[in-house]
Scaffold this motif. Sequence first.
Motif, PDB file in Angstrom:
ATOM      1  N   ALA A  14      14.811  -0.219 -44.433  1.00  0.00           N
ATOM      2  CA  ALA A  14      15.130  -0.227 -45.918  1.00  0.00           C
ATOM      3  C   ALA A  14      14.921   1.543 -46.203  1.00  0.00           C
ATOM      4  N   GLU A  15      15.643   2.129 -47.142  1.00  0.00           N
ATOM      5  CA  GLU A  15      15.440   3.610 -47.215  1.00  0.00           C
ATOM      6  C   GLU A  15      16.259   4.109 -48.424  1.00  0.00           C
ATOM      7  N   ASP A  16      15.540   4.767 -49.270  1.00  0.00           N
ATOM      8  CA  ASP A  16      15.866   5.231 -50.463  1.00  0.00           C
ATOM      9  C   ASP A  16      16.451   4.162 -51.461  1.00  0.00           C
ATOM     10  N   ILE A  17      15.493   3.171 -51.490  1.00  0.00           N
ATOM     11  CA  ILE A  17      16.128   2.062 -52.793  1.00  0.00           C
ATOM     12  C   ILE A  17      14.966   1.922 -53.705  1.00  0.00           C
ATOM     13  N   THR A  18      15.320   1.222 -54.553  1.00  0.00           N
ATOM     14  CA  THR A  18      14.403   0.977 -55.933  1.00  0.00           C
ATOM     15  C   THR A  18      13.484  -0.364 -55.369  1.00  0.00           C
ATOM     16  N   LEU A  19      12.474  -0.488 -56.057  1.00  0.00           N
ATOM     17  CA  LEU A  19      11.471  -1.685 -55.814  1.00  0.00           C
ATOM     18  C   LEU A  19      12.179  -3.005 -55.881  1.00  0.00           C
ATOM     19  N   LEU A  20      12.847  -2.981 -57.099  1.00  0.00           N
ATOM     20  CA  LEU A  20      13.636  -4.219 -57.373  1.00  0.00           C
ATOM     21  C   LEU A  20      14.557  -4.598 -55.944  1.00  0.00           C
ATOM     22  N   ALA A  21      15.176  -3.489 -55.697  1.00  0.00           N
ATOM     23  CA  ALA A  21      16.376  -3.854 -54.499  1.00  0.00           C
ATOM     24  C   ALA A  21      15.603  -4.361 -53.190  1.00  0.00           C
ATOM     25  N   LEU A  22      14.506  -3.510 -53.086  1.00  0.00           N
ATOM     26  CA  LEU A  22      13.359  -4.085 -51.817  1.00  0.00           C
ATOM     27  C   LEU A  22      13.003  -5.507 -51.944  1.00  0.00           C
ATOM     28  N   LEU A  23      12.476  -5.846 -53.414  1.00  0.00           N
ATOM     29  CA  LEU A  23      12.103  -7.251 -53.493  1.00  0.00           C
ATOM     30  C   LEU A  23      13.191  -8.477 -53.318  1.00  0.00           C
TER      31      LEU A  23
END
Length: 232
Positions: free
Chosen positions: A18-27
Amino acid sequence: MRVSIKRENKFVDYELEAEDITLLALLNKIKLEIDNTLSFSSGCRSSVCGSCSMRVNEREVLACSYKIAQGDRIEPLKNVEVIRDLVVNMDKSYETNARAKTWLHAFNAEVKLDHSDEKINELQSDCILCGSCYSACPVYAVNGEFLGPFALTRVWKYVSDKRESEPQETIETIQTNGVWDCTLCNECTLVCPQNISSKADIEKLRAKSSQYGYMDPSFGSFSGGFDGSPQF
């Protein structure tokens, strides 16, 4: 990318691409690709609903706007019941609005507002009830009866409204576990995603309280001068 998420009183490490994404997108990525038991809340994904508030590295954020970084430690909000993982129960915090009577009590429809009147409490209307200020509040952490930041901000919104003809009724409700209990630490302001200063609102409410004859109850036990000498 490696992050740690608090689950059942312990941090669990997750590693993924993962790179340059929001926390919500990561979750969402973790839930879809690695662990479908992970629980969290989200709604609008536009920093409007406040439902995705949580803590990263011991600071309150909105998951939909926070950009994740290597080694981040993610946990639920403080001072609230954790339902599961990052999902919390905000009911007790929301109840403070009712206890603080955050509404117009004696609405005078004949009073008209101009643009300058609207500006007085315009920012307070932007509160999204995310609960970040309650999580960061050191007073609420030790006193669950404290009305807390967003309730007191909403009180200021209504008592500063010219259409409220009897603001004293509301001012009376915030004298106990309210304006005088705040330490003015400003932690609530620092974490507010809407840049609302509950500290400033509480200071204005203290001034308003003084106009109606109220004062900090701790002054009642003060019997000495500033140098500690008794006063006669």
